[in-house]
Design a protein around this motif. Structure first.
Motif, PDB file in Angstrom:
ATOM      1  N   GLU A  73      -7.508 -11.455 -12.565  1.00  0.00           N
ATOM      2  CA  GLU A  73      -6.911 -10.403 -11.692  1.00  0.00           C
ATOM      3  C   GLU A  73      -7.660 -10.601 -10.304  1.00  0.00           C
ATOM      4  O   GLU A  73      -7.103 -10.667  -9.378  1.00  0.00           O
ATOM      5  CB  GLU A  73      -7.413  -9.051 -12.213  1.00  0.00           C
ATOM      6  N   GLU A 125      -1.028   1.014  -4.445  1.00  0.00           N
ATOM      7  CA  GLU A 125      -0.602   0.385  -5.847  1.00  0.00           C
ATOM      8  C   GLU A 125      -0.153  -0.957  -6.001  1.00  0.00           C
ATOM      9  O   GLU A 125      -0.439  -1.614  -6.781  1.00  0.00           O
ATOM     10  CB  GLU A 125       0.619   1.456  -6.263  1.00  0.00           C
ATOM     11  N   LEU A 126       0.666  -1.148  -5.007  1.00  0.00           N
ATOM     12  CA  LEU A 126       1.486  -2.568  -4.863  1.00  0.00           C
ATOM     13  C   LEU A 126       1.123  -3.170  -3.519  1.00  0.00           C
ATOM     14  O   LEU A 126       1.155  -2.548  -2.431  1.00  0.00           O
ATOM     15  CB  LEU A 126       2.993  -2.254  -4.738  1.00  0.00           C
TER      16      LEU A 126
ATOM     17  N   PHE B  99       0.336 -10.028 -11.953  1.00  0.00           N
ATOM     18  CA  PHE B  99      -0.467  -8.611 -11.904  1.00  0.00           C
ATOM     19  C   PHE B  99       0.025  -7.948 -13.086  1.00  0.00           C
ATOM     20  O   PHE B  99       1.323  -7.704 -13.447  1.00  0.00           O
ATOM     21  CB  PHE B  99       0.016  -7.839 -10.479  1.00  0.00           C
ATOM     22  N   ALA B 100      -0.961  -7.079 -13.465  1.00  0.00           N
ATOM     23  CA  ALA B 100      -0.753  -6.341 -15.050  1.00  0.00           C
ATOM     24  C   ALA B 100       0.079  -5.144 -14.319  1.00  0.00           C
ATOM     25  O   ALA B 100       1.051  -4.704 -15.005  1.00  0.00           O
ATOM     26  CB  ALA B 100      -1.877  -5.825 -15.500  1.00  0.00           C
ATOM     27  N   ARG B 101      -0.007  -4.795 -13.064  1.00  0.00           N
ATOM     28  CA  ARG B 101       0.567  -3.535 -12.743  1.00  0.00           C
ATOM     29  C   ARG B 101       2.080  -3.687 -12.383  1.00  0.00           C
ATOM     30  O   ARG B 101       2.938  -2.876 -12.605  1.00  0.00           O
ATOM     31  CB  ARG B 101       0.008  -3.058 -11.245  1.00  0.00           C
ATOM     32  N   ASN B 102       2.428  -4.680 -11.865  1.00  0.00           N
ATOM     33  CA  ASN B 102       3.968  -4.855 -11.245  1.00  0.00           C
ATOM     34  C   ASN B 102       4.599  -5.931 -11.795  1.00  0.00           C
ATOM     35  O   ASN B 102       5.741  -6.397 -11.712  1.00  0.00           O
ATOM     36  CB  ASN B 102       3.927  -4.772  -9.953  1.00  0.00           C
TER      37      ASN B 102
END
Lengths: 188, 188
Positions: A73, A125-126, B99-102
DNA sequence: CACCATTTTAGCACTTGGTACTAATATCAG
DNA sequence: CTGATATTAGTACCAAGTGCTAAAATGGTG
């Protein structure tokens, strides 16, 4: 033809270094000695038995695997962060980061650290990199500790865009400069 | 309290997924059943014995380790190269790259592929990136296959400098463009 | 050559973490 | 209650060892 004890033990070390998955029996036949001799050799060299060798390879890499996910990450360790303002991270360069030929760190590691930091400093967030201009000022070598500092230069709310400059240094020498234009979906 | 067979087997799978280094005996005691039950469970679920589990982890990671050294040199697989003219490489994006998020690939992987390719296309002992300008045109997701093409635009022999443009595409959509100014020590 | 030390081999009992197989119990649902 | 499913027990065997004792081979030195 048989080797001397010393030569055989040296070879044994090298052989198991390359491939730890060999039983005493196979080792014995490849060195043309008895299994007992191999076992004596292992004791003298304090090489563990096959199963322990395998276990240690597995355990080692099991840990690595777990470790590599968080690392995936963010490249480098963030030591200071002031969201939307600035951030600092550290990356220690090892043999794994450099070209074998000349010992100089591959550019993408510096880029990765800087880019990670640029993403991290954005309080959102993004965050995606839209454009960047990179200058590799000075070569970095194994053993160097890179300290990267990201500073948010400006923010264009209408374009959802943030301009960040990252400067990386090794012992006060600037080695890398990057401007990153980041895209963000602001909720705030 | 004992679980039902189904629950126990499910838990068994999860437990061994997290930590494959457990003997049947320990499993039996943690699930409060006999060792034989654990063995029946393993058979039904076709889970190999401890030593085989460890071996497969070790073997897997041993291969990875060997694989990661060459990979460290070049990110992506070069499928065509015409030295000092152009080169093409392929990189398959997996969950590990995003990215894990998106679910969007981290920029440094695209950079790394392009930069590796720029280094590779230069027919020289030493090639370092001096400057680069990067544009991330479109997000890349897990499962995408990036095809990067590097083209040598110009070469300034006096400055030991070579200008390369790398264009990366996913199914004919350009996702990344990078200009790399490379430094080289030419012998030729 | 003889002698002693080092090196190598052999053999046996025991250990771990299993497999393969058989047989006896539990447990539960209809 | 009965039959099926699930669980437990027990035995023989295997791989790849450890630990130990003891014999044989080899090597160098006086």
């Amino acid at each position: 033809m048989k080797y001397t004890k010393k030569d055989r033990q040296q070879l044994l070390l090298e052989t198991l270094e390359k491939n730890p998955f060999i039983t005493d029996e196979k080792l014995a036949s490849t060195f043309n000695v008895s299994v007992q001799t191999i076992r004596l050799d292992r004791m003298e060299l304090s090489i563990p038995e096959l199963r322990e060798r395998i276990k240690s390879v597995a355990a080692h890499n099991f840990v690595e695997e777990v470790k590599s996910l968080p690392l995936n990450e963010i490249i480098g360790e963030i030591i200071d962060i002031d969201l939307d303002k600035q951030a600092i991270s550290i990356l220690d360069i090892t043999q794994d980061h450099v070209f074998a030929r000349n010992g100089i760190a591959r550019g993408h590691h510096l880029f990765a650290q800087a880019n990670s930091l640029a993403v991290a400093v954005i309080n959102d967030e993004l965050a995606l990199t839209r454009k960047s201009t990179i200058t590799f000022v000075k070569p970095v070598k194994a053993g160097d500790r890179i300290i990267a500092k990201a500073v948010v230069l400006s923010r264009d709310t209408e374009k959802n865009s943030t301009l960040i400059e990252v400067t990386s240094k090794v012992e006060n020498d600037t080695v890398f400069i990057g401007q990153f234009s980041m895209y963000r979906v602001t909720k705030s």
